[in-house]
Design a protein around this motif. Structure first.
Motif, PDB file in Angstrom:
ATOM      1  N   GLY A  16     -17.761  11.276 -17.129  1.00 12.18           N
ATOM      2  CA  GLY A  16     -16.888  10.896 -18.220  1.00 12.18           C
ATOM      3  C   GLY A  16     -15.447  10.707 -17.760  1.00 12.18           C
ATOM      4  O   GLY A  16     -15.074  11.036 -16.628  1.00 12.18           O
ATOM      5  N   PRO A  17     -14.609  10.207 -18.644  1.00 15.08           N
ATOM      6  CA  PRO A  17     -13.214   9.957 -18.272  1.00 15.08           C
ATOM      7  C   PRO A  17     -12.382  11.219 -18.143  1.00 15.08           C
ATOM      8  O   PRO A  17     -11.362  11.225 -17.464  1.00 15.08           O
ATOM      9  N   GLY A  18     -12.794  12.326 -18.796  1.00 16.97           N
ATOM     10  CA  GLY A  18     -12.014  13.559 -18.742  1.00 16.97           C
ATOM     11  C   GLY A  18     -11.882  14.130 -17.335  1.00 16.97           C
ATOM     12  O   GLY A  18     -10.768  14.372 -16.848  1.00 16.97           O
ATOM     13  N   PRO A  19     -12.992  14.391 -16.626  1.00 15.96           N
ATOM     14  CA  PRO A  19     -12.869  14.902 -15.261  1.00 15.96           C
ATOM     15  C   PRO A  19     -12.147  13.955 -14.311  1.00 15.96           C
ATOM     16  O   PRO A  19     -11.431  14.411 -13.410  1.00 15.96           O
ATOM     17  N   ILE A  20     -12.314  12.644 -14.499  1.00 14.01           N
ATOM     18  CA  ILE A  20     -11.617  11.697 -13.622  1.00 14.01           C
ATOM     19  C   ILE A  20     -10.107  11.772 -13.838  1.00 14.01           C
ATOM     20  O   ILE A  20      -9.316  11.763 -12.881  1.00 14.01           O
ATOM     21  N   SER A  21      -9.692  11.867 -15.093  1.00 14.82           N
ATOM     22  CA  SER A  21      -8.256  12.011 -15.374  1.00 14.82           C
ATOM     23  C   SER A  21      -7.717  13.313 -14.796  1.00 14.82           C
ATOM     24  O   SER A  21      -6.622  13.349 -14.221  1.00 14.82           O
ATOM     25  N   ALA A  22      -8.494  14.396 -14.939  1.00 19.13           N
ATOM     26  CA  ALA A  22      -8.060  15.679 -14.379  1.00 19.13           C
ATOM     27  C   ALA A  22      -7.977  15.618 -12.858  1.00 19.13           C
ATOM     28  O   ALA A  22      -7.079  16.207 -12.247  1.00 19.13           O
ATOM     29  N   PHE A  23      -8.902  14.900 -12.233  1.00 20.18           N
ATOM     30  CA  PHE A  23      -8.890  14.769 -10.772  1.00 20.18           C
ATOM     31  C   PHE A  23      -7.627  14.060 -10.299  1.00 20.18           C
ATOM     32  O   PHE A  23      -6.941  14.529  -9.378  1.00 20.18           O
ATOM     33  N   TYR A  24      -7.309  12.930 -10.910  1.00 19.47           N
ATOM     34  CA  TYR A  24      -6.115  12.188 -10.491  1.00 19.47           C
ATOM     35  C   TYR A  24      -4.833  12.950 -10.820  1.00 19.47           C
ATOM     36  O   TYR A  24      -3.852  12.882 -10.063  1.00 19.47           O
ATOM     37  N   PHE A  25      -4.828  13.658 -11.936  1.00 22.89           N
ATOM     38  CA  PHE A  25      -3.647  14.455 -12.272  1.00 22.89           C
ATOM     39  C   PHE A  25      -3.448  15.579 -11.252  1.00 22.89           C
ATOM     40  O   PHE A  25      -2.321  15.856 -10.818  1.00 22.89           O
ATOM     41  N   ALA A  26      -4.548  16.242 -10.841  1.00 27.58           N
ATOM     42  CA  ALA A  26      -4.452  17.289  -9.824  1.00 27.58           C
ATOM     43  C   ALA A  26      -4.016  16.711  -8.483  1.00 27.58           C
ATOM     44  O   ALA A  26      -3.233  17.336  -7.754  1.00 27.58           O
ATOM     45  N   ARG A  27      -4.480  15.517  -8.183  1.00 25.33           N
ATOM     46  CA  ARG A  27      -4.077  14.888  -6.922  1.00 25.33           C
ATOM     47  C   ARG A  27      -2.600  14.527  -6.928  1.00 25.33           C
ATOM     48  O   ARG A  27      -1.961  14.477  -5.868  1.00 25.33           O
ATOM     49  N   MET A  28      -2.053  14.278  -8.105  1.00 24.55           N
ATOM     50  CA  MET A  28      -0.630  13.970  -8.207  1.00 24.55           C
ATOM     51  C   MET A  28       0.219  15.239  -8.204  1.00 24.55           C
ATOM     52  O   MET A  28       1.291  15.277  -7.592  1.00 24.55           O
ATOM     53  N   ALA A  29      -0.246  16.310  -8.874  1.00 24.91           N
ATOM     54  CA  ALA A  29       0.584  17.495  -9.063  1.00 24.91           C
ATOM     55  C   ALA A  29       0.473  18.499  -7.925  1.00 24.91           C
ATOM     56  O   ALA A  29       1.457  19.149  -7.565  1.00 24.91           O
ATOM     57  N   LEU A  30      -0.720  18.654  -7.345  1.00 27.21           N
ATOM     58  CA  LEU A  30      -0.912  19.700  -6.340  1.00 27.21           C
ATOM     59  C   LEU A  30      -0.087  19.514  -5.065  1.00 27.21           C
ATOM     60  O   LEU A  30       0.293  20.524  -4.447  1.00 27.21           O
ATOM     61  N   PRO A  31       0.198  18.296  -4.588  1.00 28.55           N
ATOM     62  CA  PRO A  31       1.094  18.200  -3.428  1.00 28.55           C
ATOM     63  C   PRO A  31       2.464  18.825  -3.673  1.00 28.55           C
ATOM     64  O   PRO A  31       3.010  19.509  -2.786  1.00 28.55           O
ATOM     65  N   PHE A  32       3.048  18.626  -4.849  1.00 22.90           N
ATOM     66  CA  PHE A  32       4.341  19.246  -5.168  1.00 22.90           C
ATOM     67  C   PHE A  32       4.207  20.763  -5.255  1.00 22.90           C
ATOM     68  O   PHE A  32       5.085  21.503  -4.794  1.00 22.90           O
ATOM     69  N   VAL A  33       3.091  21.231  -5.831  1.00 23.04           N
ATOM     70  CA  VAL A  33       2.877  22.676  -5.938  1.00 23.04           C
ATOM     71  C   VAL A  33       2.712  23.291  -4.553  1.00 23.04           C
ATOM     72  O   VAL A  33       3.294  24.340  -4.239  1.00 23.04           O
ATOM     73  N   GLY A  34       1.911  22.646  -3.695  1.00 22.33           N
ATOM     74  CA  GLY A  34       1.709  23.167  -2.340  1.00 22.33           C
ATOM     75  C   GLY A  34       2.982  23.166  -1.521  1.00 22.33           C
ATOM     76  O   GLY A  34       3.276  24.134  -0.800  1.00 22.33           O
ATOM     77  N   ALA A  35       3.765  22.082  -1.631  1.00 26.20           N
ATOM     78  CA  ALA A  35       5.026  22.018  -0.884  1.00 26.20           C
ATOM     79  C   ALA A  35       6.018  23.068  -1.386  1.00 26.20           C
ATOM     80  O   ALA A  35       6.695  23.727  -0.584  1.00 26.20           O
ATOM     81  N   ALA A  36       6.121  23.246  -2.717  1.00 23.47           N
ATOM     82  CA  ALA A  36       7.047  24.239  -3.267  1.00 23.47           C
ATOM     83  C   ALA A  36       6.633  25.659  -2.878  1.00 23.47           C
ATOM     84  O   ALA A  36       7.481  26.481  -2.506  1.00 23.47           O
ATOM     85  N   PHE A  37       5.339  25.957  -2.918  1.00 23.29           N
ATOM     86  CA  PHE A  37       4.878  27.298  -2.550  1.00 23.29           C
ATOM     87  C   PHE A  37       5.142  27.577  -1.069  1.00 23.29           C
ATOM     88  O   PHE A  37       5.623  28.668  -0.705  1.00 23.29           O
ATOM     89  N   THR A  38       4.853  26.598  -0.201  1.00 20.31           N
ATOM     90  CA  THR A  38       5.096  26.788   1.238  1.00 20.31           C
ATOM     91  C   THR A  38       6.586  26.938   1.525  1.00 20.31           C
ATOM     92  O   THR A  38       7.001  27.781   2.339  1.00 20.31           O
ATOM     93  N   PHE A  39       7.417  26.131   0.870  1.00 21.92           N
ATOM     94  CA  PHE A  39       8.862  26.212   1.071  1.00 21.92           C
ATOM     95  C   PHE A  39       9.389  27.586   0.636  1.00 21.92           C
ATOM     96  O   PHE A  39      10.183  28.210   1.354  1.00 21.92           O
ATOM     97  N   PHE A  40       8.966  28.068  -0.514  1.00 20.40           N
ATOM     98  CA  PHE A  40       9.442  29.363  -1.006  1.00 20.40           C
ATOM     99  C   PHE A  40       8.985  30.496  -0.089  1.00 20.40           C
ATOM    100  O   PHE A  40       9.763  31.422   0.197  1.00 20.40           O
ATOM    101  N   TYR A  41       7.743  30.425   0.404  1.00 17.93           N
ATOM    102  CA  TYR A  41       7.233  31.516   1.229  1.00 17.93           C
ATOM    103  C   TYR A  41       7.932  31.556   2.591  1.00 17.93           C
ATOM    104  O   TYR A  41       8.280  32.626   3.091  1.00 17.93           O
ATOM    105  N   ILE A  42       8.129  30.380   3.200  1.00 16.18           N
ATOM    106  CA  ILE A  42       8.693  30.361   4.559  1.00 16.18           C
ATOM    107  C   ILE A  42      10.193  30.623   4.546  1.00 16.18           C
ATOM    108  O   ILE A  42      10.720  31.367   5.379  1.00 16.18           O
ATOM    109  N   PHE A  43      10.934  30.069   3.585  1.00 13.18           N
ATOM    110  CA  PHE A  43      12.386  30.171   3.611  1.00 13.18           C
ATOM    111  C   PHE A  43      12.918  31.417   2.904  1.00 13.18           C
ATOM    112  O   PHE A  43      14.053  31.826   3.171  1.00 13.18           O
ATOM    113  N   PHE A  44      12.109  32.028   2.014  1.00 18.23           N
ATOM    114  CA  PHE A  44      12.632  33.156   1.250  1.00 18.23           C
ATOM    115  C   PHE A  44      11.817  34.442   1.408  1.00 18.23           C
ATOM    116  O   PHE A  44      12.372  35.521   1.254  1.00 18.23           O
ATOM    117  N   VAL A  45      10.557  34.357   1.688  1.00 16.25           N
ATOM    118  CA  VAL A  45       9.725  35.552   1.785  1.00 16.25           C
ATOM    119  C   VAL A  45       9.559  35.978   3.233  1.00 16.25           C
ATOM    120  O   VAL A  45       9.904  37.100   3.617  1.00 16.25           O
TER     121      VAL A  45
END
Length: 341
Positions: free
Chosen positions: A104-133
């Motif tokens: 159905g269209p629901g999982p496909i939309s969720a897949f593309y949304f995750a593909r768009m959002a998760l790179p920013f989440v992964g980069a922000a988490f790595t940046f915070f851990y390496i530079f501040f933790v």
């Protein structure tokens, strides 16, 4: 009484009785087929009624699962407005998600949304851990490289998740597929149509493999409303993505096209899939010693050395203590008489 018997034995009376019997026989011969009805037509009507019933049940089940043409959720609206399906287009995503059971269209939309959002989440988490933790003692170039790696990991994480889900679903299907073919063979040889056979097997195999029961249910629905029945078998092969299922679907398509007996094809395919399942089990059993080598070296051998050498080491330490105590005792016993003299 005698006169009655004489009247019945007259030639004119006997001729009348014979004519009446002939007329009655002719009447029965002509009108009896109309009175009995057409059994074949009745059976075909029953099959059509059952097919229509299965079609309605299957469509209702598909609509209940949310297989709509358009995703009206918040994630779907965001994906539609940003046109993520075109910006992050992946030609294999629909096929892979069908194999994972995400339709159905629901999982496909969720897949593309995750593909768009998760790179920013992964980069922000790595940046915070390496530079501040915890900087881990890395150089500046390595730190920024780690941030890029986090973004790449977030981009490919949805693909890995869907691939893993598809593999688990495929294993569950193939464990129960030979048994399902045996049940389908019994249904077909008992006189059921292929739609009713799939429907019966899907209800019986659900406890062993819900995924296979779901696939058979979708196949029943497609057999009911698709114009070409072979397309339903091809869709089943694409959704499962396994060579054994592809061979069975090809045999069913050929039987549908050329009219070959389904029983022989299903019996042969069930045997081949059972042998394929057995060969997979033998392959895993043969690979088990090699896989156990590293765990044995890391976990088994140290404990074994501790159990074998531990008592010897304790005994050696005890002997060392006894040897250290013996010279002091001897010196005390020798020097005592000199002191008294």
């Amino acid at each position: 009484m005698y006169d009655l018997l004489v009247s019945f034995t007259k030639p004119q009376t006997l001729a009348a009785w014979l004519v009446a019997a002939a007329v009655f026989g002719t009447f029965v011969t002509v009108f009896l087929p109309y009175l009995q009805g057409n059994k074949l037509e009745t059976r075909l009507k029953a099959v059509a009624t059952q097919r229509e019933k299965l079609r309605k049940q299957s469509r209702a089940a598909l609509e209940k699962k949310g297989l709509r043409r358009r995703d009206e959720s918040l994630v779907g609206e965001i994906s539609s407005k940003l046109n993520l399906a075109k910006a992050l287009e992946d030609p294999n995503v629909v096929k892979l998600m069908n194999q994972a059971g995400l339709r159905g269209p629901g999982p496909i939309s969720a897949f593309y949304f995750a593909r768009m959002a998760l790179p920013f989440v992964g980069a922000a988490f790595t940046f915070f851990y390496i530079f501040f933790v915890n900087d881990l003692g890395l150089s500046v170039m390595m730190k920024y490289g780690s941030v890029v790696f986090g973004a790449a990991a977030g981009f490919y994480a949805p693909n890995l998740y869907v691939s893993n889900l598809a593999q688990k679903r495929q294993k569950s299907i193939m464990r129960a597929f030979p048994d399902a073919l045996d049940m389908l063979l019994i249904c077909v040889e008992a006189g059921m149509s292929i739609e009713m056979g799939f429907n019966k097997v899907s209800s019986e195999i659900g406890s062993a493999s819900p995924e296979l029961a779901e696939e058979f249910g979708i196949t029943v629905a497609e057999l009911s409303y698709l114009p070409d029945r072979r397309q339903a078998y091809e869709n089943l092969a694409l959704r499962t993505g396994h060579e054994g299922v592809k061979a069975v679907c090809m045999a069913l398509g050929q039987a549908e096209r050329y009219g070959t007996p389904l029983g022989d094809a299903l019996r042969l395919m069930a045997k081949e899939n059972r042998e394929m399942r057995m060969s997979e089990a033998e392959k895993k059993a043969a690979a088990l010693p090699a896989k156990l080598t590293v765990p044995m070296i890391l976990f088994f051998l140290p404990v074994l050395f501790l159990v074998v050498l531990g008592p010897a080491y304790i005994k050696y330490q005890k002997m060392e203590k006894d040897n250290d105590a013996a010279p002091s005792l001897t010196t005390t016993q020798v020097e005592s008489p000199v002191d008294h003299a």
